[in-house]
Design an enzyme around this catalytic site. Structure first.
Site, PDB file in Angstrom:
ATOM      1  N   GLU A 154       0.842  -1.203   0.000  1.00 28.86           N
ATOM      2  CA  GLU A 154       0.000   0.000   0.000  1.00 28.86           C
ATOM      3  C   GLU A 154       0.880   1.256   0.000  1.00 28.86           C
ATOM      4  OE1 GLU A 154      -1.437   1.768   3.546  1.00 28.86           O
ATOM      5  OE2 GLU A 154      -1.163  -0.089   4.699  1.00 28.86           O
ATOM      6  N   LYS A 190      -4.367  -2.184  13.749  1.00 33.49           N
ATOM      7  CA  LYS A 190      -3.557  -1.185  14.452  1.00 33.49           C
ATOM      8  C   LYS A 190      -3.960  -1.103  15.925  1.00 33.49           C
ATOM      9  CE  LYS A 190      -4.190   1.955  11.281  1.00 33.49           C
ATOM     10  NZ  LYS A 190      -4.609   1.239  10.075  1.00 33.49           N
TER      11      LYS A 190
END
Ligand code: PSU
Ligand code: MN
Length: 314
Positions: A38, A170
């Site tokens: 990404e 995350k």
């Protein structure tokens, strides 16, 4: 280049919209292993100059294992696999580069913008090229606050057939809720050499994952079976960050508490939330979360390449 008619006809011819760096086009044509990476992590997630370091480490890790890296992005309005030197410099300078989730791709294209793709944006682009393996740091998920902020990464994982390698979600997120949503959405979560959801840059979560596999070949077998059933969803491979880089869970939690308080005070919202919180945690840990983030990105790129190589060999 796509014709007007192709553009009107939508996804059937959408692959022709992609601009690829020559080595990526060659690898795909020869069915050699390719790993998608990404670009949001470098243009929004990480500060300068650590973002350049992260990019180099991910690219070199993929190459070291014998695969070709493909950074996905919208480059001046064109969906792209691989960044040429000039574009790479713009993305690393983080100037005028928008964060692009799957929903935002069309606007970035129509307006000729530079767009750094998040996990959801990357999933949308890699499918167009038929790339099956993707490495990232940590996926987005359900936020702790404010209520109802859930990353588009989750729903895109539910409808994209791919193997995504990460260190869990995350750490700033509500991890039990994120795991429950992945369950509901039918995303197959596999712990690589672990039975526990990794804590991104924290050393653990104590949350069990439904399956554990210990080898790349086994992951490929499971992915093939998943796909043969016509399952539309991703296989999410989670692995712990390298032990020497990860931070103690209590330290991370204390830093997140401070980050959330800061976010509340400043009043961040929308797609700014994730980059803001990651930045605040980095300040609160004296930059140690940043070092851990780089280490786990490289680690995940290595495993993704190993899986991509196993997939093309079998
Ligand atoms: N991991 C990082 N830094 C990041 C991200 C992931 O270490 O910036 C990005 C990814 O691109 C992920 C996105 O898809 O954050 C999630 O943002 P949101 O919560 O707005 O969906
Ligand atoms: Mn959000």
């Amino acid at each position: 280049m796509a014709t007007r008619a192709q553009a009107r006809n939508g996804p059937v011819s959408a692959a022709s919209l992609l601009r690829m760096e020559p080595e990526i086009a060659a690898a795909l044509a020869a069915r050699r292993p390719v790993v998608a990476l990404e670009s949001s992590v470098i243009a929004q997630g990480l500060p300068i100059p650590a973002n350049a370091d992260a990019l180099t480490r991910m690219i070199e890790a993929v190459e070291r294992y014998g695969a070709t890296p493909a950074v996905t992005a919208i480059v001046r309005g064109v969906p792209a696999l691989g960044l040429d030197t000039a574009s790479q410099a713009r993305f690393l300078a983080r100037e005028g580069v928008r964060k692009v989730a799957a929903r935002d791709l069309a606007v970035a294209m129509a307006h000729g913008e530079d767009g750094a793709t998040t996990v959801s944006g990357t999933l949308a682009l890699m499918r167009l090229a038929g790339i099956d393996v993707f490495a990232t740091g940590g996926i987005g998920g359900v936020h702790r606050e404010p209520a109802y902020d859930e990353s588009a990464d989750l729903v895109e994982l539910a409808r994209t057939s791919a193997i995504v390698v990460c260190a869990g979600a995350k750490a700033i997120l509500d991890l039990p809720a994120t795991l429950e949503r992945l369950d509901t959405l039918g995303v197959l979560v596999i712990g690589y050499r672990t039975s526990e959801l990794p804590g991104f840059f924290a050393d653990g979560t104590g949350l069990p994952v439904p399956h554990r596999l210990d080898g790349a070949a086994d992951i490929v077998r499971v992915f093939r079976a998943h796909r043969s059933l016509g399952r539309p969803s991703a296989v999410l491979v989670v692995q712990a960050a390298p032990a020497d880089a990860s931070l103690a869970r209590q330290e991370v939690e204390a830093a997140i508490a401070r980050a959330l308080a800061e976010a509340r005070k400043v009043g961040v919202s929308g797609s700014a939330v994730t980059p803001f919180l990651l930045g605040a945690v980095e300040r609160a840990t004296g930059g140690r979360s940043l070092a851990a983030n780089l280490a786990l990105l490289e680690h995940n790129a290595s495993l993704a390449a190993e899986i991509a190589v196993a997939m093309s060999a079998a």
